[in-house]
Design a protein around this motif. Structure first.
Motif, PDB file in Angstrom:
ATOM      1  N   GLN A   1       8.898 -19.258  -8.120  1.00  0.00           N
ATOM      2  CA  GLN A   1       9.838 -19.380  -6.738  1.00  0.00           C
ATOM      3  C   GLN A   1      10.340 -18.076  -6.399  1.00  0.00           C
ATOM      4  OE1 GLN A   1      12.940 -21.689  -9.213  1.00  0.00           O
ATOM      5  NE2 GLN A   1      12.456 -23.551  -8.300  1.00  0.00           N
ATOM      6  N   THR A   2      11.024 -17.965  -4.978  1.00  0.00           N
ATOM      7  CA  THR A   2      11.242 -17.221  -4.291  1.00  0.00           C
ATOM      8  C   THR A   2      12.909 -17.323  -4.328  1.00  0.00           C
ATOM      9  OG1 THR A   2       9.252 -16.900  -3.104  1.00  0.00           O
ATOM     10  CG2 THR A   2      11.339 -15.670  -2.321  1.00  0.00           C
ATOM     11  N   MET A   3      13.516 -16.317  -5.004  1.00  0.00           N
ATOM     12  CA  MET A   3      14.985 -16.403  -5.258  1.00  0.00           C
ATOM     13  C   MET A   3      15.851 -15.739  -4.007  1.00  0.00           C
ATOM     14  SD  MET A   3      14.763 -18.195  -7.965  1.00  0.00           S
ATOM     15  CE  MET A   3      16.450 -18.320  -8.306  1.00  0.00           C
ATOM     16  N   VAL A   4      16.709 -16.368  -3.563  1.00  0.00           N
ATOM     17  CA  VAL A   4      17.483 -15.871  -2.431  1.00  0.00           C
ATOM     18  C   VAL A   4      18.608 -14.971  -3.191  1.00  0.00           C
ATOM     19  CG1 VAL A   4      19.300 -16.079  -0.673  1.00  0.00           C
ATOM     20  CG2 VAL A   4      17.524 -17.831  -1.176  1.00  0.00           C
ATOM     21  N   THR A   5      18.673 -13.537  -2.504  1.00  0.00           N
ATOM     22  CA  THR A   5      19.624 -12.591  -2.802  1.00  0.00           C
ATOM     23  C   THR A   5      20.608 -12.227  -1.952  1.00  0.00           C
ATOM     24  OG1 THR A   5      18.135 -10.734  -2.147  1.00  0.00           O
ATOM     25  CG2 THR A   5      17.803 -11.624  -4.547  1.00  0.00           C
ATOM     26  N   GLU A   6      20.308 -12.697  -0.491  1.00  0.00           N
ATOM     27  CA  GLU A   6      21.375 -12.624   0.543  1.00  0.00           C
ATOM     28  C   GLU A   6      21.716 -13.967   1.164  1.00  0.00           C
ATOM     29  OE1 GLU A   6      19.882  -9.674   3.121  1.00  0.00           O
ATOM     30  OE2 GLU A   6      21.218  -8.144   2.066  1.00  0.00           O
TER      31      GLU A   6
ATOM     32  N   ALA B   1      27.553 -18.575 -10.199  1.00  0.00           N
ATOM     33  CA  ALA B   1      26.688 -17.257 -10.389  1.00  0.00           C
ATOM     34  C   ALA B   1      25.364 -17.560 -11.344  1.00  0.00           C
ATOM     35  CB  ALA B   1      27.628 -16.043 -11.154  1.00  0.00           C
ATOM     36  N   THR B   2      25.578 -18.692 -11.996  1.00  0.00           N
ATOM     37  CA  THR B   2      24.259 -19.175 -12.973  1.00  0.00           C
ATOM     38  C   THR B   2      23.256 -20.060 -12.264  1.00  0.00           C
ATOM     39  OG1 THR B   2      25.302 -20.858 -13.810  1.00  0.00           O
ATOM     40  CG2 THR B   2      25.783 -19.006 -14.851  1.00  0.00           C
ATOM     41  N   LEU B   3      23.723 -20.536 -10.784  1.00  0.00           N
ATOM     42  CA  LEU B   3      22.860 -21.282 -10.068  1.00  0.00           C
ATOM     43  C   LEU B   3      21.642 -20.703  -9.478  1.00  0.00           C
ATOM     44  CD1 LEU B   3      25.449 -23.471  -8.526  1.00  0.00           C
ATOM     45  CD2 LEU B   3      24.352 -23.834 -10.708  1.00  0.00           C
ATOM     46  N   PRO B   4      20.528 -21.124  -9.466  1.00  0.00           N
ATOM     47  CA  PRO B   4      19.244 -20.524  -8.626  1.00  0.00           C
ATOM     48  C   PRO B   4      19.409 -20.844  -7.161  1.00  0.00           C
ATOM     49  CG  PRO B   4      18.523 -22.473  -9.802  1.00  0.00           C
ATOM     50  CD  PRO B   4      20.080 -22.344 -10.108  1.00  0.00           C
ATOM     51  N   PHE B   5      19.003 -19.757  -6.205  1.00  0.00           N
ATOM     52  CA  PHE B   5      19.244 -20.032  -4.847  1.00  0.00           C
ATOM     53  C   PHE B   5      17.774 -19.867  -4.465  1.00  0.00           C
ATOM     54  CE2 PHE B   5      23.683 -19.379  -5.983  1.00  0.00           C
ATOM     55  CZ  PHE B   5      24.396 -20.441  -5.185  1.00  0.00           C
ATOM     56  N   CYS B   6      16.870 -20.748  -4.243  1.00  0.00           N
ATOM     57  CA  CYS B   6      15.585 -20.531  -3.740  1.00  0.00           C
ATOM     58  C   CYS B   6      15.149 -21.207  -2.570  1.00  0.00           C
ATOM     59  CB  CYS B   6      14.688 -20.812  -5.133  1.00  0.00           C
ATOM     60  SG  CYS B   6      15.245 -22.954  -5.580  1.00  0.00           S
ATOM     61  N   GLY B   7      16.250 -21.943  -1.688  1.00  0.00           N
ATOM     62  CA  GLY B   7      15.521 -22.432  -0.700  1.00  0.00           C
ATOM     63  C   GLY B   7      16.180 -21.739   0.716  1.00  0.00           C
ATOM     64  N   SER B   8      16.906 -22.395   1.506  1.00  0.00           N
ATOM     65  CA  SER B   8      17.414 -22.010   2.578  1.00  0.00           C
ATOM     66  C   SER B   8      18.626 -20.913   2.260  1.00  0.00           C
ATOM     67  CB  SER B   8      17.994 -23.110   3.662  1.00  0.00           C
ATOM     68  OG  SER B   8      18.753 -22.529   4.772  1.00  0.00           O
ATOM     69  N   ASN B   9      18.888 -20.108   2.940  1.00  0.00           N
ATOM     70  CA  ASN B   9      19.834 -18.847   2.948  1.00  0.00           C
ATOM     71  C   ASN B   9      20.966 -18.898   3.838  1.00  0.00           C
ATOM     72  OD1 ASN B   9      18.393 -17.622   4.642  1.00  0.00           O
ATOM     73  ND2 ASN B   9      19.179 -15.682   3.908  1.00  0.00           N
ATOM     74  N   ARG B  10      20.950 -20.218   4.906  1.00  0.00           N
ATOM     75  CA  ARG B  10      21.790 -19.868   5.940  1.00  0.00           C
ATOM     76  C   ARG B  10      23.145 -20.825   5.536  1.00  0.00           C
ATOM     77  NH1 ARG B  10      18.500 -19.104  10.362  1.00  0.00           N
ATOM     78  NH2 ARG B  10      19.713 -20.321  11.692  1.00  0.00           N
TER      79      ARG B  10
ATOM     80  N   LEU C   1      27.025 -24.184  -2.302  1.00  0.00           N
ATOM     81  CA  LEU C   1      26.627 -25.071  -3.396  1.00  0.00           C
ATOM     82  C   LEU C   1      25.428 -26.005  -2.674  1.00  0.00           C
ATOM     83  CD1 LEU C   1      29.827 -26.089  -5.231  1.00  0.00           C
ATOM     84  CD2 LEU C   1      27.858 -25.137  -6.061  1.00  0.00           C
ATOM     85  N   ARG C   2      25.534 -26.180  -1.405  1.00  0.00           N
ATOM     86  CA  ARG C   2      24.411 -26.888  -0.598  1.00  0.00           C
ATOM     87  C   ARG C   2      23.083 -26.089  -0.747  1.00  0.00           C
ATOM     88  NH1 ARG C   2      28.276 -27.824   4.306  1.00  0.00           N
ATOM     89  NH2 ARG C   2      28.914 -30.132   3.694  1.00  0.00           N
ATOM     90  N   LEU C   3      23.304 -24.768  -0.913  1.00  0.00           N
ATOM     91  CA  LEU C   3      22.165 -23.949  -0.895  1.00  0.00           C
ATOM     92  C   LEU C   3      21.259 -23.966  -2.230  1.00  0.00           C
ATOM     93  CD1 LEU C   3      23.190 -21.035   1.470  1.00  0.00           C
ATOM     94  CD2 LEU C   3      22.095 -23.251   1.849  1.00  0.00           C
ATOM     95  N   ALA C   4      21.946 -24.410  -3.528  1.00  0.00           N
ATOM     96  CA  ALA C   4      21.595 -24.164  -4.854  1.00  0.00           C
ATOM     97  C   ALA C   4      20.411 -25.117  -4.821  1.00  0.00           C
ATOM     98  CB  ALA C   4      22.678 -24.485  -5.763  1.00  0.00           C
ATOM     99  N   CYS C   5      19.367 -24.675  -5.410  1.00  0.00           N
ATOM    100  CA  CYS C   5      18.052 -25.478  -5.612  1.00  0.00           C
ATOM    101  C   CYS C   5      18.040 -26.154  -7.131  1.00  0.00           C
ATOM    102  CB  CYS C   5      16.723 -24.735  -5.465  1.00  0.00           C
ATOM    103  SG  CYS C   5      16.749 -23.115  -6.108  1.00  0.00           S
ATOM    104  N   THR C   6      19.341 -26.708  -7.369  1.00  0.00           N
ATOM    105  CA  THR C   6      19.183 -27.505  -8.852  1.00  0.00           C
ATOM    106  C   THR C   6      20.463 -28.417  -8.740  1.00  0.00           C
ATOM    107  OG1 THR C   6      19.528 -26.987 -11.107  1.00  0.00           O
ATOM    108  CG2 THR C   6      21.039 -25.757  -9.685  1.00  0.00           C
ATOM    109  N   ASP C   7      20.628 -29.330  -9.656  1.00  0.00           N
ATOM    110  CA  ASP C   7      21.733 -29.955  -9.513  1.00  0.00           C
ATOM    111  C   ASP C   7      23.201 -29.540  -9.628  1.00  0.00           C
ATOM    112  OD1 ASP C   7      22.924 -32.778  -9.715  1.00  0.00           O
ATOM    113  OD2 ASP C   7      23.095 -32.517 -12.034  1.00  0.00           O
TER     114      ASP C   7
END
Length: 319
Positions: free
Chosen positions: A10-15, A168-177, A189-195
């Motif tokens: 996965q490509t994780m969002v950092t910004e 802070a523990t959630l992964p963000f790997c999709g859109s970053n907008r 939270l809409r941008l998190a790629c998990t439940d």
């Protein structure tokens, strides 16, 4: 340029990228100048109120103590969001780091909850002053005022901490907008790629906090109005109403906009209305507070006048 970090497959969002701000050549400057002036007024207006209350002995009462605390909080509340908004209006890079986003959310909501608690303390103060005037000096002591303020800060800065730690523990790997003017829980939270269904429980807790403060203040003012209407003297009624009018105005502005934003349950708004509501409690309420507490308050206006007259006298004597 948006930064990404590869983790496993996965490509994780950092910004995160704010999408609602126009570019400088597309009208960004048109919004930048008024917002800069508003921010300058918010900081100077609230700082003047805070300093005047500290320096003028006439204002050393619980009511003005709470007003000074509210003004101090408003200064930092605005500073958590508006400087970044100003930067986004003139910069090509309209981004914020994940850590910066979490920090902005934490301090914005911590200060907001603290303000709500201080407004509740102010309502209790006015309730005791008007409904139990003979007992007011013995109940609302400087010690109790300090304890209520400390409790408000403790409540504000601790309640938000678990939710921020969880995000802070959630992964963000999709859109970053982010379709909002600042980092807020729902858009992030809409941008998190998990439940993120746990957010429903957290939202319910925050909703209960808002409703509890709202009910405490509303019931206090209902009782106050009943007592005021029963006063035999027209002059007494006018003085009591004028004392509470400023507090009631700030209460309605602050809790009205917060309720529309955070007590929507399953309702969704367009990006335009989300932004408009956010502007109300992020910019408009802090802008109006110094006006309400200074221009509509004779004691405050007199104290500000005394302070500036004293500064002029000292400056004249120094020449």
């Amino acid at each position: 340029m948006t930064q990404w970090m590869t983790s496993g497959n996965q490509t994780m969002v950092t910004e995160f990228l704010f999408t609602v701000f126009p570019n400088l050549h597309e009208g960004g400057l048109f919004f930048f100048v008024p917002l800069l002036l508003i921010y300058g007024f918010i900081i100077s207006g609230n700082l003047i109120i805070f300093i005047v209350v500290q320096l003028d002995v006439v204002l050393h009462t619980p009511m003005y103590f709470f007003i000074s605390v509210l003004s101090f909080l408003e200064t930092w509340y605005s500073t958590t969001t508006i400087p970044k908004m100003l930067s986004n209006l003139v910069s090509e890079q309209k981004t914020i780091s994940l850590a910066g986003c979490l920090m902005q959310m934490y301090f914005f909501h911590s200060l907001g909850i603290t303000e709500g608690c201080v407004l509740t303390a102010m309502a209790i103060d006015r309730y005791i002053a008007i409904c139990h005037p003979l007992h007011y000096p013995t109940i609302m002591t400087p010690k109790l005022s300090t304890q209520l303020t400390a409790g408000s800060c403790l409540c504000g800065f601790l309640l938000v901490l678990p939710e921020i730690a969880w995000i802070a523990t959630l992964p963000f790997c999709g859109s970053n907008r982010i379709h909002q003017i600042f980092c807020d829980f729902t858009p992030v939270l809409r941008l998190a790629c998990t439940d993120t269904s746990l957010a429903v429980i957290v939202d319910a807790i925050h909703g209960a906090e808002i409703l509890a403060s709202f009910l405490a203040i509303a019931l206090s003012y209902i009782r106050i109005i009943v007592v005021i209407l029963g006063m035999p003297s027209a002059e007494g009624r006018h003085k009591a109403f004028s004392t509470c009018a400023a507090h009631l105005s700030v209460f309605l502005l602050f809790f009205g906009s917060v309720a529309v934003m955070y007590l929507r349950f399953s309702a969704t708004y367009s990006v335009f209305w989300d932004t408009a509501i956010a502007v109300t409690f992020v910019i408009l309420v802090p802008f109006l507070n110094p006006i309400i507490y200074s221009l509509r308050n004779k004691d405050m206006k007199d104290a500000i006048r005394r302070l500036f007259c004293y500064q002029k006298a000292v400056g004249g004597a120094g020449r």
